[in-house]
Motif scaffolding. Structure first.
Motif, PDB file in Angstrom:
ATOM      1  N   GLU A  20      -2.073 -11.880  -2.326  1.00 60.57           N
ATOM      2  CA  GLU A  20      -0.915 -11.100  -2.730  1.00 60.57           C
ATOM      3  C   GLU A  20      -0.367 -11.503  -4.102  1.00 60.57           C
ATOM      4  O   GLU A  20      -0.596 -12.605  -4.580  1.00 60.57           O
ATOM      5  N   THR A  25       0.361  -6.003  -2.511  1.00 57.24           N
ATOM      6  CA  THR A  25       1.317  -6.334  -1.450  1.00 57.24           C
ATOM      7  C   THR A  25       0.613  -6.991  -0.263  1.00 57.24           C
ATOM      8  O   THR A  25       1.124  -7.932   0.327  1.00 57.24           O
ATOM      9  N   VAL A  26      -0.545  -6.460   0.106  1.00 55.04           N
ATOM     10  CA  VAL A  26      -1.348  -7.035   1.188  1.00 55.04           C
ATOM     11  C   VAL A  26      -2.779  -7.174   0.680  1.00 55.04           C
ATOM     12  O   VAL A  26      -3.418  -6.177   0.319  1.00 55.04           O
ATOM     13  N   GLY A  27      -3.272  -8.404   0.626  1.00 56.80           N
ATOM     14  CA  GLY A  27      -4.630  -8.644   0.110  1.00 56.80           C
ATOM     15  C   GLY A  27      -5.644  -8.722   1.236  1.00 56.80           C
ATOM     16  O   GLY A  27      -5.439  -8.167   2.317  1.00 56.80           O
ATOM     17  N   GLY A  29      -7.702  -9.767   4.410  1.00 55.60           N
ATOM     18  CA  GLY A  29      -7.405 -10.464   5.652  1.00 55.60           C
ATOM     19  C   GLY A  29      -6.556  -9.672   6.621  1.00 55.60           C
ATOM     20  O   GLY A  29      -6.271 -10.152   7.713  1.00 55.60           O
ATOM     21  N   ASP A  30      -6.130  -8.474   6.253  1.00 54.28           N
ATOM     22  CA  ASP A  30      -5.429  -7.627   7.219  1.00 54.28           C
ATOM     23  C   ASP A  30      -6.291  -6.393   7.478  1.00 54.28           C
ATOM     24  O   ASP A  30      -7.433  -6.325   7.028  1.00 54.28           O
ATOM     25  N   ASP A  31      -5.774  -5.429   8.232  1.00 49.73           N
ATOM     26  CA  ASP A  31      -6.569  -4.242   8.528  1.00 49.73           C
ATOM     27  C   ASP A  31      -6.921  -3.470   7.261  1.00 49.73           C
ATOM     28  O   ASP A  31      -7.981  -2.863   7.163  1.00 49.73           O
ATOM     29  N   ALA A  32      -6.017  -3.481   6.306  1.00 51.30           N
ATOM     30  CA  ALA A  32      -6.235  -2.767   5.049  1.00 51.30           C
ATOM     31  C   ALA A  32      -5.463  -3.477   3.957  1.00 51.30           C
ATOM     32  O   ALA A  32      -4.546  -4.254   4.234  1.00 51.30           O
ATOM     33  N   ALA A  33      -5.854  -3.249   2.721  1.00 54.99           N
ATOM     34  CA  ALA A  33      -5.103  -3.787   1.591  1.00 54.99           C
ATOM     35  C   ALA A  33      -4.032  -2.782   1.186  1.00 54.99           C
ATOM     36  O   ALA A  33      -4.167  -1.578   1.416  1.00 54.99           O
ATOM     37  N   VAL A  34      -2.959  -3.285   0.603  1.00 54.48           N
ATOM     38  CA  VAL A  34      -1.862  -2.422   0.155  1.00 54.48           C
ATOM     39  C   VAL A  34      -1.467  -2.856  -1.250  1.00 54.48           C
ATOM     40  O   VAL A  34      -1.265  -4.042  -1.494  1.00 54.48           O
ATOM     41  N   ILE A 122     -10.184  -6.689  -2.863  1.00 52.67           N
ATOM     42  CA  ILE A 122      -9.063  -6.619  -1.923  1.00 52.67           C
ATOM     43  C   ILE A 122      -9.486  -6.272  -0.500  1.00 52.67           C
ATOM     44  O   ILE A 122      -8.644  -6.186   0.392  1.00 52.67           O
ATOM     45  N   GLY A 124     -13.067  -4.975   2.327  1.00 54.52           N
ATOM     46  CA  GLY A 124     -14.462  -4.637   2.523  1.00 54.52           C
ATOM     47  C   GLY A 124     -14.886  -4.837   3.957  1.00 54.52           C
ATOM     48  O   GLY A 124     -14.053  -4.953   4.861  1.00 54.52           O
TER      49      GLY A 124
END
Lengths: 339, 339
Positions: A20, A25-27, A29-34, A122, A124
């Protein structure tokens, strides 16, 4: 994704700046990047796949080259819109014949290309493949609102330009395939051709000059051979292009190697691929200004033809040794297989 | 991309709304797509790959199901951030064993899913593959600035919820693999399980309720099995989760089939995958409000556990028949192969 793979990706991406901050905002490691898109910019999105045995062989590309090139081909697509690449998502399917070390080298190449061009990985997906390795990269970039350079805007009277040498990558691949066949290392004098194949550059700076100038009408990147890209511009714009073969920028090494093996250098220039130069059209009245800006930036800029309003009914024609001929529409394929 | 393939993509994508308009500045057919992001929204980006023999078999998935599911898995990732999917890029690598008709059916499924969820296909790549078919889809969506729902925000005292039945897809796959083995069609009473595997739904509406409520803390989609998703939330949030097995929503058909073959229904629920429900945590004080909103929307909402501040040192534990046990961390794999 299963946990062991997830851990591996974590390991490969830990050193990245996919975390981040700076608009992200979200890098990873989550369901999606933001991420927050830049104000007054549009989102540019493209996606290119590379498949083992179709686009590369282990013998012609180091794993890091594979990763590097997969990113470059996408950054080049963003450059061909006049934009700047910002983020990448990497989808990789790895077969058992690829060791963890080789796979991590692919990621090394991915990150090397990304770092060189200011792109952050971010997201894949990493999955298993039964046999051939597949690498599919999506790159997200940005371009000033309403300013993206399309291939459909060529107009009669404009001139056709290209930003640098074409054919080098295909000649480099030829050298590598000969080396694979004979077992003898390619002559070192041809290193630049092999480099062009294994470690191409994306013409982001050229694309930015072209966009900022306001003089560029149509633009494509040369990924499938100059002939194919010229045809795309001609067909999308509803114009005809006449090309002067003598003006096409070809490396001296390419000419030397072509002569050595009795091959036509222009065949590589027109029907080779993956040069990732930019080819486009620009107003004739502003060509000198553009040429000066390219010279100031140290980027090659060659005028290779002009846009005709109508003519002989051939989308792209080429004049060579005083004779004008239709330039056949064909693309590049790496190993004689249609792709 | 070679011309013949480009023409094929053109043909498959002609009927789509991947053309310009409604925020899309450059659609399919240029080097990259360009769109204007919605004001006050962030970009959500994710990417999922599906590989023949690893994620699906021709015998278990109709080509249109393959395309449909590849899109859904990505829309589900966007839903798990509380966002809405907008655009898709499709990278497909097709081997000679896939006819043009089968490949076009994959696209049919892709477009069917996209149309159902308001997603437009704006780009991609179509290439050859030597053997297994690979499909990698990138979906771009949007979410209100600073509001994305992450998996790392679970706090002690919150309750754990899931938005619908889990395990159905894995049970459906089991039925399809039995059918492949025996040659006998699966009993029609289990159609819902098979549908859950072949034509899953993405919980976009649920994600939007959760985001709008302000009550949801952590959120994941159930793509790799409930156990794996709970572990991800626990580890990312630094908390422990205690789950009540008796509250996990399981289809009656699943229980019936599990009993018939002597299998543990909870094994499918915890370690099956691709249910694409949302699992998350929410403030206990606002659970009733959330439950009412879900009831009003006709979407299941089941409370299955709570978030503990600290405890037995196990990230996720499960109480079943009065006994609390650690819930092992493991993901889903389709055909016994690690992925």
């Amino acid at each position: 994704m299963a946990h062991d793979e997830f851990s591996l990706i974590r390991q490969w991406t830990r050193r990245s700046d996919g975390q981040e901050g700076d608009g992200l905002t979200v890098g990873i490691g989550d369901d999606a990047a933001v991420y927050t898109p830049a104000p007054d910019m549009e989102v540019v999105a493209c996606c290119d796949a590379m498949v083992e045995t179709v686009h590369f062989l282990k013998e012609t590309m180091h794993p890091s080259d594979i990763g590097y090139k997969a990113v470059i081909s996408n950054i080049s697509d963003v450059a061909a819109m006049g934009g700047v690449a910002r983020y990448a998502l990497v989808s990789i399917a790895v077969s058992p014949s690829w060791s963890a070390e080789m796979t991590s080298q692919i990621y090394e190449g991915i990150y090397e290309a990304c770092e060189s061009y200011g792109v952050r990985v971010i997201g894949g997906d990493t999955v298993s493949a039964p046999d051939a390795l597949h690498l599919s990269v999506t790159v997200l970039g940005e371009v000033e609102k309403g300013r993206a350079l399309r291939r459909s805007q060529a107009k009669a009277g404009q001139l056709v330009f290209v930003t640098g040498y074409v054919g080098s990558s295909a000649a480099g691949l030829h050298l590598l395939l000969e080396q694979k066949k004979t077992g003898a290392a390619f002559p070192s004098q041809y290193q630049a051709l092999v480099d062009a194949h294994q470690r191409p550059a994306a013409q982001v700076a050229a694309g930015r000059i072209l966009l900022a100038s306001g003089a560029c009408a149509a633009l494509n990147d040369v990924s499938d051979g100059l002939a194919s890209e010229l045809w795309e511009i001609a067909e999308a714009s509803g114009v005809e292009l006449s090309i002067d073969a003598s003006q096409i920028p070809i490396r001296q090494e390419l000419s030397t190697y072509a002569e050595q093996i009795g091959y036509d250098p222009l065949a590589w220039a027109f029907y080779g691929g993956e040069d990732y130069q930019l080819v486009g059209t620009a107003d004739a009245s502003r060509i000198d200004m553009l040429a000066e800006q390219f010279a100031a930036a140290g980027i090659p800029f060659a005028l290779i033809g002009r846009v005709e309003s109508s003519g002989n009914g051939t989308a792209v024609s080429c004049t060579r040794a005083g004779r004008q001929m239709p330039l056949p529409k064909a693309g590049f394929n790496h190993f004689g297989r249609r792709e």
